[in-house]
Design a protein around this motif. Structure first.
Motif, PDB file in Angstrom:
ATOM      1  N   PHE A 189      19.594 -67.130  47.978  1.00 51.88           N
ATOM      2  CA  PHE A 189      19.835 -68.818  48.218  1.00 51.88           C
ATOM      3  C   PHE A 189      20.979 -68.838  48.938  1.00 51.88           C
ATOM      4  N   GLY A 190      21.683 -67.436  49.234  1.00 51.92           N
ATOM      5  CA  GLY A 190      22.855 -67.804  50.043  1.00 51.92           C
ATOM      6  C   GLY A 190      24.215 -67.433  48.941  1.00 51.92           C
ATOM      7  N   PHE A 191      24.146 -67.418  48.114  1.00 50.83           N
ATOM      8  CA  PHE A 191      25.289 -67.631  47.026  1.00 50.83           C
ATOM      9  C   PHE A 191      26.046 -66.602  46.751  1.00 50.83           C
ATOM     10  N   LEU A 192      25.522 -65.429  47.325  1.00 47.75           N
ATOM     11  CA  LEU A 192      26.165 -64.227  46.678  1.00 47.75           C
ATOM     12  C   LEU A 192      25.291 -63.380  48.258  1.00 47.75           C
ATOM     13  N   PRO A 193      26.274 -62.845  48.969  1.00 43.26           N
ATOM     14  CA  PRO A 193      26.240 -61.942  49.760  1.00 43.26           C
ATOM     15  C   PRO A 193      25.881 -60.218  49.873  1.00 43.26           C
ATOM     16  N   PHE A 194      24.346 -59.970  50.422  1.00 39.48           N
ATOM     17  CA  PHE A 194      24.091 -59.127  50.083  1.00 39.48           C
ATOM     18  C   PHE A 194      24.826 -58.218  50.058  1.00 39.48           C
ATOM     19  N   GLN A 195      26.190 -58.004  51.697  1.00 41.41           N
ATOM     20  CA  GLN A 195      26.381 -56.319  51.306  1.00 41.41           C
ATOM     21  C   GLN A 195      27.795 -57.023  50.059  1.00 41.41           C
ATOM     22  N   TRP A 196      27.789 -57.232  49.084  1.00 38.83           N
ATOM     23  CA  TRP A 196      27.855 -56.637  47.812  1.00 38.83           C
ATOM     24  C   TRP A 196      27.708 -56.305  46.546  1.00 38.83           C
ATOM     25  N   VAL A 197      26.187 -56.334  47.357  1.00 37.66           N
ATOM     26  CA  VAL A 197      25.381 -55.456  45.957  1.00 37.66           C
ATOM     27  C   VAL A 197      24.612 -54.376  46.623  1.00 37.66           C
ATOM     28  N   TYR A 198      24.007 -54.390  47.985  1.00 38.52           N
ATOM     29  CA  TYR A 198      23.781 -52.837  47.934  1.00 38.52           C
ATOM     30  C   TYR A 198      24.395 -51.494  47.596  1.00 38.52           C
ATOM     31  N   PHE A 199      23.247 -51.065  48.067  1.00 37.48           N
ATOM     32  CA  PHE A 199      24.330 -49.138  47.829  1.00 37.48           C
ATOM     33  C   PHE A 199      24.028 -48.572  48.945  1.00 37.48           C
ATOM     34  N   HIS A 200      25.867 -47.815  49.169  1.00 42.45           N
ATOM     35  CA  HIS A 200      25.966 -46.715  50.115  1.00 42.45           C
ATOM     36  C   HIS A 200      26.825 -45.930  49.740  1.00 42.45           C
ATOM     37  N   GLU A 201      26.311 -44.300  50.109  1.00 47.11           N
ATOM     38  CA  GLU A 201      27.110 -43.533  49.017  1.00 47.11           C
ATOM     39  C   GLU A 201      28.216 -43.538  49.390  1.00 47.11           C
ATOM     40  N   SER A 202      28.763 -43.917  50.471  1.00 44.81           N
ATOM     41  CA  SER A 202      30.150 -44.388  51.285  1.00 44.81           C
ATOM     42  C   SER A 202      31.292 -45.140  50.442  1.00 44.81           C
ATOM     43  N   LEU A 203      30.690 -46.045  50.584  1.00 40.69           N
ATOM     44  CA  LEU A 203      31.406 -47.038  49.483  1.00 40.69           C
ATOM     45  C   LEU A 203      32.226 -46.290  48.435  1.00 40.69           C
ATOM     46  N   LEU A 204      31.919 -45.902  47.603  1.00 42.51           N
ATOM     47  CA  LEU A 204      32.536 -44.993  46.033  1.00 42.51           C
ATOM     48  C   LEU A 204      33.360 -44.238  46.730  1.00 42.51           C
TER      49      LEU A 204
END
Length: 259
Positions: free
Chosen positions: A31-46
């Motif tokens: 519903f657009g309240f939370l960006p998908f970019q905040w929840v998905y996983f990619h190991e580089s972000l660790l």
């Protein structure tokens, strides 16, 4: 409303927490309240500063769209509540939590190495289903309009995805692989191979789920009254259910969704 909340707080703690997290996250993203970019996983972000370690959890919180917003939290609740309350293999809550950590970690590794997926909920749901039905061999279960041996329910879930959402089948298969590997390392190898449990629950997990009975103070020791709820505890939690009995079970091994 108070009865609904009472039923909610009586539900198994980890199962209700996971189902709530999935529902709230999915509503927020779709519903657009939370960006998908905040929840998905990619190991580089660790490996950036600060490391975004929350993605190890949030990558299991996004359901499928539309009907999946209801069904995925329900199935996650259904199978995790059984792990939490009925399986002898998980006699302590820390054992269930360690199961989620290890199986979830295996799902992430398999998907990031071989499949390039970034969200993993459907893999975890099938993994929990696979683990639950290992103790129901010989029983019958309903899967929609069909009655099948209970141990085939995870494969029926994959077959149904061929008709509704073929794209998640590799993710679901990774869940079965992760759950089977966990079962082999913790049960099959020790019982039939004469080896050791290679994934024992570490001691620190107990400190994550247990509230100490004794409070250490500079001026002495206070004994906590177990009858009095304390701040930060989950009061009233038991092995209850927020779901109608007709949805949950009709005899040994007959579970919905599985059902």
């Amino acid at each position: 409303m108070s009865e609904i909340m009472d039923a909610y707080w009586r539900a198994p703690a980890m199962a209700r927490t996971l189902a709530t997290a999935i529902f709230v996250t999915s509503i927020g993203v779709y519903f657009g309240f939370l960006p998908f970019q905040w929840v998905y996983f990619h190991e580089s972000l660790l490996f950036q500063f600060p490391p975004e370690i929350w993605r190890l959890a949030t990558s299991f919180f996004l359901s499928g769209p539309q009907l999946g917003i209801i069904m995925d939290p329900y199935f996650a609740y259904q199978y995790l509540s059984q792990l939490e309350t009925t399986l002898p293999k998980f006699s302590r809550k820390e054992d269930v939590l360690w199961y989620l950590f290890t199986v979830g970690g295996l799902i992430i590794i398999i998907n990031r190495v071989f499949l390039d997926s970034v969200m993993f909920l459907q893999g975890l749901v099938v993994a929990m289903c696979y683990t639950v039905v290992q103790d129901q061999r010989g029983a019958k279960a309903n899967f929609f309009f069909f009655t099948v041996p209970a141990q085939l329910i995870p494969y029926c879930m994959i077959f149904s995805s061929m008709l509704m959402n073929p794209g998640i089948i590799p993710l679901q298969i990774s869940g079965i692989v992760a759950a089977h590997l966990h079962d082999f390392l913790t049960r099959l190898w020790p019982e039939f191979g004469g080896g050791l449990n290679l994934l024992p629950t570490p001691a620190f997990m107990s400190r994550l789920v247990q509230t100490p009975r004794f409070l250490k103070r500079d001026y002495g020791t206070a004994i906590r009254n177990p009858a009095v709820p304390t701040s930060g505890s989950s009061t009233g939690a038991s092995a209850g259910s927020v779901l109608p009995d007709s949805w949950r079970t009709r005899g040994s091994g007959q579970r919905l969704g599985g059902e």
